[in-house]
Design an enzyme around this catalytic site. Structure first.
Site, mmCIF file in Angstrom:
data_model
loop_
_atom_site.group_PDB
_atom_site.id
_atom_site.type_symbol
_atom_site.label_atom_id
_atom_site.label_comp_id
_atom_site.label_asym_id
_atom_site.label_seq_id
_atom_site.Cartn_x
_atom_site.Cartn_y
_atom_site.Cartn_z
ATOM 1 C CD GLU A 76 -11.597 -41.434 12.876
ATOM 2 O OE1 GLU A 76 -10.351 -42.826 14.163
ATOM 3 O OE2 GLU A 76 -12.721 -41.529 12.102
ATOM 4 C CD GLU A 84 -7.350 -38.432 2.291
ATOM 5 O OE1 GLU A 84 -8.503 -37.963 3.175
ATOM 6 O OE2 GLU A 84 -7.005 -36.963 1.500
ATOM 7 C CE LYS A 108 0.801 -51.702 6.437
ATOM 8 N NZ LYS A 108 -0.216 -52.915 7.521
ATOM 9 C CB CYS A 156 -12.708 -41.700 7.416
ATOM 10 S SG CYS A 156 -12.944 -42.137 6.270
#
Ligand code: NAD
Length: 532
Positions: free
Chosen positions: A389, A258, A183, A292
């Site tokens: 973040e 992750e 997905k 990331c």
């Protein structure tokens, strides 16, 4: 700044379910937009629960009853190598599409395609290399450990590395003998659908790989909650990762996560100045900071601080932001309007918190979601811009006085994905990377990583690892098989017969390890029951 307008035909894609191509059950579609031009470049099915259910049924059938389970590791390795070969053959087209759908520089997209192909090759090699174990057990028995696939796996991927993140999941999952439903992120589904074409061409049995596009809150949520999905491998935000962990808990699903990061990039005064400046810029502005593992918190030793910041700012100002297909561009647009707004909102937050904005901070006029390379200095690590973040080209710079202070600030975060240290002092470099609570670390460099090495984070940056042999382990169950070689009953419930004498606890000091003499032919070393 003018975005390059490439008027193209709007192509319609279909989802790949149960070995065939189709639209969503209700026929609904949505647009995929090129972030550099804001042009619609494709339409894709907005799949929903009915489509996700169909995919899960097909995956279950493929795993439980299909021919895939009978394939040998050698056959699976061959298929993975064929996938790698086709990715390499089509690397330029795939890279161009990747760039158009999510805005990364074409050169970076090409690197992703090569890395993705290498990931398939690497796991093709591991598929045939891996083995179980035989264990040292009493002579009258044998015990072994075998590896088995987990079953139906779902891969849910983010928009920043669409093909690469898909490869990191599909390659080990298939190498281990699982089936996978992929997905992709809603804004960047096209290259994952192109990957599905490749899987279709190499002749995988139907239902082994399926790609379904649609909203995470509906399709992703169903995959994470379905009792017929045995494992979810997710890459994305901490917020959604936590949700997936909670949802998967209802059927004790195996979950790999992750997640995000706010990684420290630590520069000591004795570092090679040129290399460290370059590494600081690459750490945050590569991929427009939508990475990331970005080095989004730059920690600089006080005695070097003013000089370092001065050079950093002048180099950031010189970065050429432009159309990602233009080879002279050094930074592309952000992926979407939503991401642009998020980044803008963090600039506002930083200003309100009292951080010193020394360059950037604005959207670039002229169309497309382009944003200036942005640097805040004199940042306090407690500020939200240092803790959260941002996922954009926004660097926060924090001064430090001592090695101990640098380590404390570096680890003062909920995240633990990556971190780097710049110094010519070898023992200091090792002390600092050892002290970093992060899964991926660098010394005098930033960002290089390899399919052979485990990728993943400490703390809220994730659960489990991708890549390397560790990444393959995540997709496998291990089973112990114990075999009695005597053909005799254990004897506990043999009524009317003498029961076996109870075993005696023999202290280590009284055991007779060299019992071979009394049992010629047996290779006993250790606590032999017959020698006590
Ligand atoms: P996201 O969490 O918004 O979405 C990731 C995926 O989850 C998408 O496919 C999305 O459709 C799906 N999703 C959304 N809601 C869902 C739900 N309720 N149930 C199931 N699936 C759902 O993340 P994003 O914005 O696409 O990507 C950026 C994030 O990914 C950043 O936080 C970044 O750090 C992280 N990331 C981590 C790594 C890593 O290796 N650690 C790599 C790349 C990106």
């Amino acid at each position: 700044m003018a975005a390059v307008q490439n008027k193209t035909e709007v192509k319609h894609y279909q989802i790949y379910v149960d070995g065939g191509w189709s639209d969503a059950a209700d026929g609904v579609t949505y647009d995929v937009v090129d972030p550099s031009s804001e042009e619609v470049i494709a339409t894709v099915p907005r799949a929903g629960r009915a489509d996700a259910e169909r995919a899960v049924r097909a995956a279950r059938e493929a795993f439980d009853h299909g021919p895939w389970r009978q394939t040998s590791a050698v056959e699976r390795a061959d298929l993975l190598r064929m996938v790698a070969e086709k990715i390499r053959e089509r690397a330029e087209d795939l890279a161009r599409l990747e760039t158009r759908q999510m805005g990364k520089l074409f050169a970076d997209s090409l690197i992703d395609m090569n890395d993705a192909a290498h990931t398939f090759d690497y796991y093709a090699g591991l598929a045939v290399e891996q083995h179980g174990q035989t264990l040292e057990v009493p002579a009258a028995s044998m015990s072994m450990v075998v590896r088995e696939p987990i079953g139906v796996t779902a891969g849910i991927t983010p928009w920043n590395f669409p093909v690469l993140m898909a490869a990191w999941k599909l390659a080990p999952s298939l190498a281990a003998g699982n089936v996978m439903i992929l997905k992709p992120a809603s804004v960047s589904p096209l290259t994952s659908l192109e990957l599905a074409k490749i899987f279709d061409e190499v002749g995988l049995p139907k239902g082994v790989v399926q790609v379904i596009t649609g909203p995470g809150g509906e399709v992703g949520d169903y995959l994470a909650s379905s009792a017929d999905v045995d494992m979810v491998a997710f890459t994305g935000s901490v917020e959604v990762g936590k949700h997936i962990m909670r949802t998967g808990a209802d059927n004790v699903k195996k979950v790999g996560l992750e997640l995000g990061g706010k990684s420290p990039n630590i520069v000591f005064a004795d570092a090679d100045f040129e290399a460290a400046i370059d590494g600081a810029l690459i750490g945050i502005f590569a991929g427009a900071g939508e990475v990331c593992s970005a080095g989004s918190r730059l920690l600089v030793e006080r005695s070097l601080y003013d000089r370092f910041v001065g050079e950093l700012v002048s180099r950031a100002l010189a970065i050429k932001v432009g159309a990602p297909l233009d080879e002279s561009s050094e930074m592309g647009p952000l992926v979407s309007k939503q991401q642009l707004e998020t980044v803008q909102s963090y600039v506002e937050i930083g200003l309100k918190e009292g951080a010193n904005l020394v360059t950037g901070g604005h959207r670039i006029d002229g169309g497309g979601y382009f944003f200036e390379p942005t640097i805040f200095i004199d940042v306090d690590n407690d500020m939200r811009i240092a803790q959260e973040e941002i996922f954009g080209p926004v660097l926060v710079v924090i001064p430090f006085e001592t090695e101990a202070e640098a380590i404390r600030i570096a680890n003062d975060t909920i995240y633990g994905l990556a971190g780097a240290v710049w110094t010519k002092d070898v023992t200091r470099a090792l002390r600092v990377v050892k002290a970093l609570r992060a899964g991926i670390t660098w010394v005098n460099t930033y960002h290089p990583t390899y399919s052979e090495a485990p990728w993943g984070g400490y703390k809220q940056s994730g659960v489990g690892r991708e890549l390397g042999t560790f990444g393959l382990d995540e997709y496998q169950e291990v089973k112990q098989i114990n075999i009695d070689l005597t053909d005799e009953p254990l004897g506990v419930y043999q009524h009317g017969k003498e029961k076996p004498a109870p075993g005696k606890v023999v202290p280590l000091s009284e055991r007779r390890p060299f019992a071979r003499a009394e049992h010629a032919g047996e290779s006993w070393v250790g606590s032999c029951r017959n020698c006590r």
